[in-house]
Design an enzyme around this catalytic site. Sequence first.
Site, PDB file in Angstrom:
ATOM      1  N   HIS A 160      21.391  -6.833  83.638  1.00  0.00           N
ATOM      2  CA  HIS A 160      21.810  -6.222  84.309  1.00  0.00           C
ATOM      3  C   HIS A 160      22.946  -5.648  85.240  1.00  0.00           C
ATOM      4  O   HIS A 160      23.329  -5.813  86.015  1.00  0.00           O
ATOM      5  CB  HIS A 160      22.164  -7.722  84.583  1.00  0.00           C
ATOM      6  N   ASP A 196      11.755  -8.895  80.789  1.00  0.00           N
ATOM      7  CA  ASP A 196      12.501 -10.558  80.907  1.00  0.00           C
ATOM      8  C   ASP A 196      12.069 -10.602  82.136  1.00  0.00           C
ATOM      9  O   ASP A 196      11.824 -10.204  82.841  1.00  0.00           O
ATOM     10  CB  ASP A 196      13.972  -9.611  80.872  1.00  0.00           C
ATOM     11  N   HIS A 198      13.554 -12.157  84.255  1.00  0.00           N
ATOM     12  CA  HIS A 198      14.938 -11.779  85.437  1.00  0.00           C
ATOM     13  C   HIS A 198      14.900 -10.087  85.519  1.00  0.00           C
ATOM     14  O   HIS A 198      15.120 -10.007  84.610  1.00  0.00           O
ATOM     15  CB  HIS A 198      16.245 -11.892  85.306  1.00  0.00           C
ATOM     16  N   ASP A 285      12.168 -14.774  77.877  1.00  0.00           N
ATOM     17  CA  ASP A 285      12.868 -15.818  78.653  1.00  0.00           C
ATOM     18  C   ASP A 285      11.539 -16.526  80.065  1.00  0.00           C
ATOM     19  O   ASP A 285      11.723 -16.567  81.024  1.00  0.00           O
ATOM     20  CB  ASP A 285      14.215 -16.328  79.664  1.00  0.00           C
TER      21      ASP A 285
END
Length: 343
Positions: A160, A196, A198, A285
Amino acid sequence: MKTVFSPLHAGHSGQMELVTSAIVPGFEKPSRAEFIKARVESEKLGPIIGPAEHDLTAAKRVHEAHYIDFLPTVWPEWVAAGFTGSAMGFTWPTRGLRGDVPPKRVDALLGYYSFDAGATFVEGTWAAIKSSYDVALTAAALVKGGERTAFALCRPPGHHAGAAFMGGYCFINNAAVVAQWFRDQGAKRVSILDVDYHHGNGTQEIFYRRGDIQVLNLHGDPMVEYPFFLGHADERGEGEGEGFNINYPMPFGTNWDGWGASLEDACARLAAYAPDVVIVSLGVDTFEKDPISQFKLKSQDYPKIGRRIAKLGLPTLFVMEGGYAVEEIGINAVGVLTGFEDH
Protein backbone atom coordinates in the site's frame (compact mmCIF):
# COMPACT_ATOMS: atom_id res chain seq x y z
CA MET A 1 13.31 -22.77 -0.53
CA LYS A 2 15.19 -20.38 1.72
CA THR A 3 13.21 -18.03 3.97
CA VAL A 4 14.66 -14.68 5.04
CA PHE A 5 13.39 -13.40 8.39
CA SER A 6 14.35 -10.77 10.95
CA PRO A 7 13.28 -10.78 14.62
CA LEU A 8 13.40 -6.98 14.57
CA HIS A 9 9.88 -7.00 13.14
CA ALA A 10 8.65 -7.55 16.71
CA GLY A 11 9.56 -3.98 17.67
CA HIS A 12 6.52 -2.83 15.70
CA SER A 13 4.12 -3.97 18.39
CA GLY A 14 1.24 -2.46 20.32
CA GLN A 15 0.52 0.21 17.70
CA MET A 16 -3.03 1.49 17.31
CA GLU A 17 -4.91 2.17 14.09
CA LEU A 18 -7.98 4.09 13.03
CA VAL A 19 -10.79 2.00 11.59
CA THR A 20 -14.39 2.98 10.97
CA SER A 21 -15.64 4.70 14.16
CA ALA A 22 -12.80 3.61 16.46
CA ILE A 23 -9.11 3.59 17.26
CA VAL A 24 -8.22 -0.05 17.91
CA PRO A 25 -5.14 -2.25 18.39
CA GLY A 26 -3.47 -2.92 15.05
CA PHE A 27 -4.60 -6.03 13.19
CA GLU A 28 -1.07 -6.14 11.76
CA LYS A 29 0.67 -7.73 14.77
CA PRO A 30 3.93 -9.60 15.47
CA SER A 31 2.19 -12.97 15.86
CA ARG A 32 1.50 -12.93 12.11
CA ALA A 33 5.15 -13.36 11.24
CA GLU A 34 5.79 -15.76 14.10
CA PHE A 35 2.99 -18.11 13.03
CA ILE A 36 4.39 -18.15 9.48
CA LYS A 37 7.94 -18.78 10.70
CA ALA A 38 6.74 -21.65 12.90
CA ARG A 39 4.94 -23.20 9.95
CA VAL A 40 8.02 -22.86 7.73
CA GLU A 41 9.90 -24.79 10.41
CA SER A 42 7.27 -27.47 11.01
CA GLU A 43 6.84 -28.10 7.27
CA LYS A 44 10.63 -28.22 6.80
CA LEU A 45 10.32 -25.80 3.90
CA GLY A 46 14.02 -25.00 4.05
CA PRO A 47 16.57 -22.98 5.98
CA ILE A 48 15.66 -19.69 7.64
CA ILE A 49 18.37 -17.05 7.38
CA GLY A 50 18.77 -13.50 8.60
CA PRO A 51 18.98 -10.49 6.30
CA ALA A 52 22.05 -8.59 5.23
CA GLU A 53 22.18 -4.86 6.00
CA HIS A 54 21.43 -2.52 3.11
CA ASP A 55 21.54 1.22 2.80
CA LEU A 56 18.44 3.06 1.60
CA THR A 57 19.56 3.59 -1.99
CA ALA A 58 17.23 0.92 -3.35
CA ALA A 59 14.29 2.41 -1.42
CA LYS A 60 14.94 5.80 -2.98
CA ARG A 61 14.82 4.27 -6.47
CA VAL A 62 11.05 3.83 -6.10
CA HIS A 63 10.16 6.23 -3.27
CA GLU A 64 10.77 9.97 -3.03
CA ALA A 65 13.95 10.60 -1.05
CA HIS A 66 12.27 13.12 1.27
CA TYR A 67 9.63 10.54 2.19
CA ILE A 68 12.19 7.85 3.02
CA ASP A 69 14.26 10.38 5.00
CA PHE A 70 11.15 11.24 7.03
CA LEU A 71 10.43 7.70 8.26
CA PRO A 72 13.32 7.30 10.73
CA THR A 73 12.55 10.70 12.27
CA VAL A 74 8.91 10.04 13.17
CA TRP A 75 9.23 8.49 16.60
CA PRO A 76 12.01 10.77 17.90
CA GLU A 77 10.09 13.83 16.73
CA TRP A 78 6.83 12.51 18.17
CA VAL A 79 8.42 12.03 21.58
CA ALA A 80 10.23 15.38 21.41
CA ALA A 81 6.91 17.11 20.72
CA GLY A 82 5.51 15.65 23.93
CA PHE A 83 3.01 13.35 22.26
CA THR A 84 2.16 9.92 23.65
CA GLY A 85 0.58 6.79 22.20
CA SER A 86 0.88 5.67 18.61
CA ALA A 87 2.15 8.29 16.20
CA MET A 88 -0.50 8.87 13.56
CA GLY A 89 -1.74 11.68 11.38
CA PHE A 90 -5.12 13.30 11.77
CA THR A 91 -5.21 15.81 8.90
CA TRP A 92 -4.77 14.97 5.21
CA PRO A 93 -4.24 17.39 2.29
CA THR A 94 -7.25 16.37 0.20
CA ARG A 95 -8.74 18.13 -2.84
CA GLY A 96 -8.76 21.91 -2.50
CA LEU A 97 -5.96 21.95 0.07
CA ARG A 98 -2.28 22.52 -0.62
CA GLY A 99 -0.19 19.41 -0.87
CA ASP A 100 2.97 21.10 -2.08
CA VAL A 101 4.11 22.65 1.22
CA PRO A 102 5.13 20.15 3.90
CA PRO A 103 4.23 21.41 7.38
CA LYS A 104 6.79 21.36 10.18
CA ARG A 105 4.90 19.55 12.96
CA VAL A 106 5.34 15.78 13.05
CA ASP A 107 1.63 15.07 13.55
CA ALA A 108 0.84 17.14 10.46
CA LEU A 109 3.67 15.54 8.49
CA LEU A 110 2.22 12.12 9.28
CA GLY A 111 -0.94 13.24 7.50
CA TYR A 112 1.04 14.79 4.66
CA TYR A 113 2.85 11.49 4.04
CA SER A 114 -0.10 9.10 4.43
CA PHE A 115 -3.51 8.32 2.99
CA ASP A 116 -5.01 6.78 6.13
CA ALA A 117 -4.28 6.28 9.83
CA GLY A 118 -3.39 2.62 9.52
CA ALA A 119 0.38 2.98 9.22
CA THR A 120 1.24 4.19 12.70
CA PHE A 121 4.48 4.30 14.68
CA VAL A 122 5.71 3.11 18.04
CA GLU A 123 9.28 3.13 19.31
CA GLY A 124 10.40 0.05 17.37
CA THR A 125 8.58 0.77 14.12
CA TRP A 126 11.46 2.20 12.10
CA ALA A 127 13.76 -0.72 13.01
CA ALA A 128 11.01 -3.10 11.87
CA ILE A 129 10.48 -1.20 8.60
CA LYS A 130 14.20 -1.26 7.87
CA SER A 131 14.49 -4.95 8.71
CA SER A 132 11.57 -5.77 6.41
CA TYR A 133 13.30 -3.90 3.60
CA ASP A 134 16.55 -5.75 4.32
CA VAL A 135 14.69 -9.07 4.27
CA ALA A 136 13.24 -8.33 0.83
CA LEU A 137 16.57 -7.32 -0.72
CA THR A 138 18.40 -10.28 0.82
CA ALA A 139 15.82 -12.70 -0.60
CA ALA A 140 16.00 -10.97 -3.99
CA ALA A 141 19.75 -11.52 -4.04
CA LEU A 142 19.19 -15.26 -3.54
CA VAL A 143 17.02 -15.39 -6.67
CA LYS A 144 19.45 -13.20 -8.60
CA GLY A 145 22.20 -15.59 -7.52
CA GLY A 146 20.48 -18.55 -9.14
CA GLU A 147 17.94 -19.84 -6.63
CA ARG A 148 14.67 -20.89 -8.28
CA THR A 149 12.72 -19.13 -5.54
CA ALA A 150 12.99 -17.53 -2.11
CA PHE A 151 10.58 -16.30 0.53
CA ALA A 152 10.93 -12.82 2.05
CA LEU A 153 9.02 -13.05 5.34
CA CYS A 154 8.53 -9.30 5.49
CA ARG A 155 6.82 -7.51 8.32
CA PRO A 156 5.52 -4.84 8.16
CA PRO A 157 4.10 -5.38 4.66
CA GLY A 158 4.56 -2.93 1.82
CA HIS A 159 2.16 -2.95 -1.12
CA HIS A 160 0.00 0.00 0.00
CA ALA A 161 3.02 2.33 0.23
CA GLY A 162 3.39 4.64 -2.75
CA ALA A 163 6.20 6.83 -4.00
CA ALA A 164 5.63 9.38 -1.22
CA PHE A 165 2.95 7.97 1.04
CA MET A 166 2.32 5.30 3.65
CA GLY A 167 -0.93 3.58 4.59
CA GLY A 168 -2.59 0.25 5.19
CA TYR A 169 0.16 -0.95 7.57
CA CYS A 170 2.75 -0.27 4.82
CA PHE A 171 5.72 2.11 4.87
CA ILE A 172 8.32 0.94 2.31
CA ASN A 173 6.98 -0.96 -0.68
CA ASN A 174 9.18 -4.04 -0.54
CA ALA A 175 7.82 -5.63 -3.72
CA ALA A 176 8.39 -2.41 -5.66
CA VAL A 177 11.88 -2.03 -4.22
CA VAL A 178 12.97 -5.50 -5.32
CA ALA A 179 11.30 -5.13 -8.73
CA GLN A 180 13.38 -2.04 -9.39
CA TRP A 181 16.44 -3.76 -7.90
CA PHE A 182 16.10 -6.62 -10.39
CA ARG A 183 15.86 -4.10 -13.21
CA ASP A 184 18.96 -2.34 -11.95
CA GLN A 185 20.71 -5.73 -11.85
CA GLY A 186 19.98 -6.32 -15.53
CA ALA A 187 16.48 -7.82 -15.76
CA LYS A 188 14.73 -6.48 -18.86
CA ARG A 189 11.19 -7.07 -17.60
CA VAL A 190 9.74 -7.86 -14.18
CA SER A 191 6.20 -8.90 -13.24
CA ILE A 192 4.57 -8.27 -9.87
CA LEU A 193 1.64 -10.59 -9.16
CA ASP A 194 -0.29 -9.27 -6.15
CA VAL A 195 -2.65 -11.87 -4.67
CA ASP A 196 -3.49 -9.96 -1.49
CA TYR A 197 -7.19 -9.35 -0.83
CA HIS A 198 -6.64 -5.58 -0.78
CA HIS A 199 -5.51 -3.80 -3.93
CA GLY A 200 -1.81 -2.96 -4.05
CA ASN A 201 -2.48 0.71 -4.68
CA GLY A 202 1.07 1.76 -3.84
CA THR A 203 2.61 -0.67 -6.31
CA GLN A 204 0.23 0.48 -9.01
CA GLU A 205 0.98 4.14 -8.35
CA ILE A 206 4.75 3.63 -8.49
CA PHE A 207 4.83 1.78 -11.81
CA TYR A 208 1.70 3.09 -13.56
CA ARG A 209 3.57 4.87 -16.33
CA ARG A 210 6.18 2.18 -16.95
CA GLY A 211 6.21 -0.73 -19.35
CA ASP A 212 9.23 -2.55 -17.96
CA ILE A 213 7.45 -3.66 -14.78
CA GLN A 214 4.08 -5.36 -15.20
CA VAL A 215 1.67 -5.15 -12.26
CA LEU A 216 -1.23 -7.59 -11.87
CA ASN A 217 -3.62 -7.21 -8.90
CA LEU A 218 -6.33 -9.66 -7.73
CA HIS A 219 -8.44 -7.96 -5.07
CA GLY A 220 -11.73 -6.83 -3.57
CA ASP A 221 -13.78 -4.39 -5.67
CA PRO A 222 -12.70 -0.83 -4.71
CA MET A 223 -16.28 0.38 -5.03
CA VAL A 224 -16.93 -1.31 -1.69
CA GLU A 225 -13.51 -2.29 -0.33
CA TYR A 226 -10.37 -0.66 1.01
CA PRO A 227 -8.32 1.13 -0.28
CA PHE A 228 -11.30 2.37 -2.35
CA PHE A 229 -9.54 4.94 -4.53
CA LEU A 230 -7.56 2.69 -6.89
CA GLY A 231 -8.01 -0.79 -8.30
CA HIS A 232 -10.72 -0.47 -10.94
CA ALA A 233 -10.56 -2.62 -14.06
CA ASP A 234 -10.23 0.42 -16.36
CA GLU A 235 -6.90 1.43 -14.76
CA ARG A 236 -4.54 -0.06 -17.34
CA GLY A 237 -1.52 2.22 -17.13
CA GLU A 238 -0.58 5.43 -18.88
CA GLY A 239 1.96 6.38 -21.53
CA GLU A 240 4.65 3.71 -21.76
CA GLY A 241 2.80 1.82 -19.06
CA GLU A 242 -0.47 1.47 -20.94
CA GLY A 243 -1.58 -2.16 -20.89
CA PHE A 244 0.93 -3.21 -18.24
CA ASN A 245 -1.25 -2.52 -15.19
CA ILE A 246 -4.00 -5.14 -14.92
CA ASN A 247 -6.62 -5.20 -12.17
CA TYR A 248 -9.03 -7.99 -11.25
CA PRO A 249 -11.58 -6.46 -8.85
CA MET A 250 -13.93 -9.12 -7.44
CA PRO A 251 -17.10 -8.97 -5.34
CA PHE A 252 -17.58 -9.90 -1.70
CA GLY A 253 -17.99 -13.64 -1.26
CA THR A 254 -15.69 -14.64 -4.13
CA ASN A 255 -14.58 -18.26 -3.69
CA TRP A 256 -11.96 -20.34 -5.43
CA ASP A 257 -13.96 -20.74 -8.65
CA GLY A 258 -14.06 -17.02 -9.35
CA TRP A 259 -10.72 -16.17 -7.77
CA GLY A 260 -8.93 -19.06 -9.48
CA ALA A 261 -10.28 -17.98 -12.86
CA SER A 262 -8.79 -14.52 -12.31
CA LEU A 263 -5.48 -16.09 -11.31
CA GLU A 264 -5.51 -18.18 -14.48
CA ASP A 265 -6.05 -15.12 -16.66
CA ALA A 266 -3.39 -13.16 -14.78
CA CYS A 267 -0.86 -15.97 -15.21
CA ALA A 268 -1.61 -16.17 -18.94
CA ARG A 269 -1.00 -12.44 -19.29
CA LEU A 270 2.14 -12.71 -17.20
CA ALA A 271 3.47 -15.53 -19.36
CA ALA A 272 2.79 -13.50 -22.52
CA TYR A 273 4.75 -10.60 -21.06
CA ALA A 274 7.70 -13.02 -20.58
CA PRO A 275 9.44 -11.39 -17.61
CA ASP A 276 12.86 -12.39 -16.39
CA VAL A 277 11.58 -12.71 -12.82
CA VAL A 278 8.24 -12.81 -10.98
CA ILE A 279 7.60 -11.12 -7.65
CA VAL A 280 4.55 -12.40 -5.78
CA SER A 281 3.03 -9.99 -3.27
CA LEU A 282 1.80 -12.79 -1.05
CA GLY A 283 -1.25 -11.80 0.93
CA VAL A 284 -3.44 -14.55 2.37
CA ASP A 285 -6.25 -12.32 3.62
CA THR A 286 -8.37 -13.89 0.88
CA PHE A 287 -9.06 -16.58 3.51
CA GLU A 288 -12.68 -17.19 4.49
CA LYS A 289 -12.00 -16.47 8.18
CA ASP A 290 -9.97 -13.30 7.74
CA PRO A 291 -11.35 -10.65 10.12
CA ILE A 292 -11.04 -7.68 7.76
CA SER A 293 -11.68 -9.30 4.37
CA GLN A 294 -14.61 -10.70 2.42
CA PHE A 295 -13.38 -13.49 0.12
CA LYS A 296 -14.02 -17.18 0.77
CA LEU A 297 -10.85 -19.07 -0.08
CA LYS A 298 -10.18 -22.15 2.05
CA SER A 299 -6.87 -23.48 3.34
CA GLN A 300 -6.84 -26.22 0.71
CA ASP A 301 -6.92 -23.56 -2.02
CA TYR A 302 -3.55 -22.00 -1.19
CA PRO A 303 -1.32 -24.81 -2.52
CA LYS A 304 -3.21 -24.45 -5.83
CA ILE A 305 -1.96 -20.86 -6.04
CA GLY A 306 1.62 -21.98 -5.59
CA ARG A 307 1.29 -24.77 -8.15
CA ARG A 308 -0.15 -22.40 -10.76
CA ILE A 309 2.63 -19.88 -10.25
CA ALA A 310 5.22 -22.65 -10.46
CA LYS A 311 3.83 -23.68 -13.87
CA LEU A 312 5.14 -20.37 -15.22
CA GLY A 313 8.64 -21.83 -14.91
CA LEU A 314 10.17 -18.48 -13.97
CA PRO A 315 12.46 -17.35 -11.14
CA THR A 316 10.05 -16.30 -8.41
CA LEU A 317 10.39 -14.23 -5.25
CA PHE A 318 7.59 -14.38 -2.67
CA VAL A 319 7.23 -11.22 -0.57
CA MET A 320 4.89 -11.39 2.42
CA GLU A 321 2.04 -8.91 2.52
CA GLY A 322 -1.31 -9.26 4.38
CA GLY A 323 -3.33 -11.89 6.18
CA TYR A 324 -4.87 -11.34 9.59
CA ALA A 325 -6.49 -14.64 10.64
CA VAL A 326 -3.32 -15.28 12.59
CA GLU A 327 -4.01 -18.85 13.67
CA GLU A 328 -4.29 -19.95 10.04
CA ILE A 329 -1.89 -17.49 8.43
CA GLY A 330 1.03 -19.90 8.64
CA ILE A 331 -0.96 -22.76 7.14
CA ASN A 332 -2.16 -20.61 4.26
CA ALA A 333 1.04 -18.70 3.45
CA VAL A 334 3.25 -21.78 3.65
CA GLY A 335 0.60 -23.69 1.70
CA VAL A 336 1.31 -21.42 -1.28
CA LEU A 337 5.03 -22.04 -0.90
CA THR A 338 4.81 -25.82 -0.57
CA GLY A 339 2.45 -25.90 -3.55
CA PHE A 340 5.11 -24.05 -5.54
CA GLU A 341 7.87 -26.36 -4.34
CA ASP A 342 5.88 -29.53 -5.05
CA HIS A 343 5.21 -28.66 -8.68
